[in-house]
Design a protein around this motif. Structure first.
Motif, short mmCIF file in Angstrom:
data_model
loop_
_atom_site.label_atom_id
_atom_site.label_comp_id
_atom_site.label_asym_id
_atom_site.label_seq_id
_atom_site.Cartn_x
_atom_site.Cartn_y
_atom_site.Cartn_z
N VAL A 73 0.73 -1.20 -0.08
CA VAL A 73 -0.06 -0.12 0.03
C VAL A 73 0.69 1.23 -0.10
CG1 VAL A 73 -1.83 1.28 1.14
CG2 VAL A 73 -1.93 -1.33 1.27
N ALA A 74 1.89 1.17 0.75
CA ALA A 74 2.82 2.39 0.97
C ALA A 74 3.68 2.51 -0.42
CB ALA A 74 3.84 2.30 2.11
N GLU A 75 4.15 1.31 -1.10
CA GLU A 75 4.69 1.35 -2.29
C GLU A 75 3.80 1.92 -3.43
OE1 GLU A 75 6.37 -1.66 -5.73
OE2 GLU A 75 5.90 -2.61 -3.50
N VAL A 76 2.45 1.53 -3.60
CA VAL A 76 1.59 2.01 -4.42
C VAL A 76 1.38 3.51 -4.24
CG1 VAL A 76 -0.58 1.92 -5.25
CG2 VAL A 76 0.56 -0.32 -5.12
N ALA A 77 1.08 3.85 -3.15
CA ALA A 77 0.87 5.43 -2.55
C ALA A 77 1.92 6.33 -3.13
CB ALA A 77 0.84 5.52 -1.27
N ALA A 78 3.31 5.84 -2.73
CA ALA A 78 4.30 6.50 -3.57
C ALA A 78 4.47 6.60 -4.79
CB ALA A 78 5.82 5.97 -2.87
N ALA A 79 4.00 5.69 -5.49
CA ALA A 79 4.03 5.66 -7.07
C ALA A 79 3.06 6.43 -7.49
CB ALA A 79 3.71 4.21 -7.56
N CYS A 80 1.79 6.46 -7.03
CA CYS A 80 0.69 7.22 -7.61
C CYS A 80 1.20 8.80 -7.16
CB CYS A 80 -0.69 6.94 -6.67
SG CYS A 80 -1.19 5.34 -7.11
N THR A 81 1.75 9.14 -6.21
CA THR A 81 2.45 10.59 -5.92
C THR A 81 3.10 10.99 -7.06
OG1 THR A 81 1.95 10.36 -3.56
CG2 THR A 81 3.63 12.07 -4.40
N ALA A 82 4.14 9.92 -7.22
CA ALA A 82 5.23 10.49 -8.60
C ALA A 82 4.41 10.55 -9.71
CB ALA A 82 6.08 9.17 -8.34
N TRP A 83 3.36 9.70 -9.93
CA TRP A 83 2.74 9.65 -11.13
C TRP A 83 1.88 10.94 -11.29
CZ3 TRP A 83 4.08 7.87 -15.47
CH2 TRP A 83 4.76 6.45 -15.52
N GLU A 84 1.18 11.39 -10.28
CA GLU A 84 0.55 12.73 -10.12
C GLU A 84 1.33 13.93 -10.76
OE1 GLU A 84 -2.51 15.26 -7.48
OE2 GLU A 84 -1.91 13.31 -6.75
N ALA A 85 2.57 13.86 -10.36
CA ALA A 85 3.71 14.87 -10.67
C ALA A 85 3.90 14.60 -11.99
CB ALA A 85 4.69 14.70 -9.57
N ALA A 86 4.19 13.73 -12.39
CA ALA A 86 4.69 13.26 -13.89
C ALA A 86 3.65 13.82 -14.95
CB ALA A 86 5.08 11.75 -14.04
N THR A 87 2.32 13.46 -14.49
CA THR A 87 1.37 13.83 -15.39
C THR A 87 0.64 15.27 -15.28
OG1 THR A 87 -0.52 12.79 -14.03
CG2 THR A 87 0.66 11.44 -15.50
N ALA A 88 1.09 16.09 -14.53
CA ALA A 88 0.97 17.43 -14.33
C ALA A 88 -0.75 17.27 -13.68
CB ALA A 88 0.95 18.17 -15.47
N GLY A 89 -0.98 16.48 -12.97
CA GLY A 89 -2.13 16.13 -12.19
C GLY A 89 -3.48 15.49 -13.02
N ARG A 90 -2.92 15.14 -14.21
CA ARG A 90 -4.15 14.42 -14.96
C ARG A 90 -4.45 12.89 -14.36
NH1 ARG A 90 -0.27 16.40 -18.76
NH2 ARG A 90 -0.93 18.42 -19.71
N PHE A 91 -3.54 12.50 -13.63
CA PHE A 91 -3.75 11.08 -13.02
C PHE A 91 -3.64 11.67 -11.39
CE2 PHE A 91 -1.90 7.96 -10.33
CZ PHE A 91 -2.94 6.81 -10.51
N SER A 92 -4.67 11.19 -10.74
CA SER A 92 -4.54 11.28 -9.10
C SER A 92 -5.29 10.10 -8.70
CB SER A 92 -5.04 12.60 -8.75
OG SER A 92 -5.14 12.66 -7.23
#
Length: 276
Positions: A81-100
């Motif tokens: 869960v922590a691993e996925v949460a960290a990945a989702c935070t990184a992806w939100e930044a990488a996609t400029a908020g298009r993914f959250s």
């Protein structure tokens, strides 16, 4: 979307219903050795069922459901869960908020977990099969999203058909993949179910977005982000690191790209200079 296998030597397929979709594992072998890869396929399915146990939003006893109800903290849950949460935070930044994963006001990684889980299971349990001289290629199809591998030096290509979202049963395009992932997201089958996290409004305009990348986690996130970005905004491909992709608009428009460059088919035009 599914792999169209032409000129195949021998293929074995195992299928299960997991994570709310049909998951099939394909092993292509030289001589059709019975049950080659069966043990590894079973292990991959088991890994996906375990991820579903942790992350399913439809199970009251899942870690994600417990987290949403405020019964526990991330640190006390399954480490993934922590691993996925960290990945989702990184992806939100990488996609400029298009993914959250947090736009609803609570942590819901549904848009990331399937691609991540399938890629992880495939890399851990299926890719090692390529060390067997009998195995030519191996792949997994989870509801039309694919993670594919081919043995080094093997004369094999996965021919992947991309469906026309406006004409059921019609293949609009094909793409050849040796090693990599293909993910499709869109509004054609389920309507406006993809939300722009930045506004909370349903995404509009893209009937289907297909993205090819090295891994399915990335392909899946960028396919969803492409739907959110819409047909008129393709600047995100500059930094996405995808291999190629195609957007099909609900107005019939089609946009394609290779790496970070959009490509188009230009008709005969006498005013265009000839480049040799």
């Amino acid at each position: 979307m599914s792999p169209v296998i032409a000129g195949r030597p021998h293929r074995q397929v195992w299928t299960e219903q997991i994570m709310g979709t049909v998951v099939s594992i394909h092993a292509v072998t030289r001589t059709g050795a019975p049950e080659r890869g069966a043990t590894e396929a079973a292990a991959a399915f088991a890994a996906l069922r375990e991820v579903d146990r942790v992350f399913s939003t439809y199970r009251d006893d899942s870690d994600i459901s417990r987290l949403r109800r405020g019964e526990c903290a991330v640190a006390s849950l399954d480490p993934r869960v922590a691993e996925v949460a960290a990945a989702c935070t990184a992806w939100e930044a990488a996609t400029a908020g298009r993914f959250s994963a947090d736009w609803r006001g609570w942590f819901d990684p549904t848009g990331f977990v399937k691609g991540w889980a399938v890629e992880s299971a495939a890399r851990a349990h299926l890719a090692p099969l390529l060390a067997d001289d009998e195995v030519v290629a191996v792949g997994i199809n989870a509801g039309g999203d694919l993670q594919l591998y081919t043995a080094p030096g093997a004369d094999w290509v996965w021919h992947v058909g991309i469906a026309d979202p406006t004409r059921p049963g019609v293949v609009l395009a094909t793409v050849d993949v040796v090693d990599g992932a293909v993910a499709t997201s869109g509004l054609a089958e389920r309507g406006a179910h993809i939300i722009d996290p930045r506004s909370g409004a349903p995404a509009r305009g893209v009937a289907s977005a297909t993205v090819i990348a090295d891994g399915l986690a990335a392909a899946d996130v960028w396919a969803t982000s492409a739907v959110v970005a819409g047909m008129d905004e393709l600047a995100w491909i500059q930094d996405a690191g995808t291999r190629t992709g195609i957007l099909i608009g609900d107005d019939g428009r089609v946009r394609r790209w290779i790496r970070s460059i959009e490509v188009s088919v230009v008709g005969a035009d006498p005013d265009l200079a000839t480049i040799a």
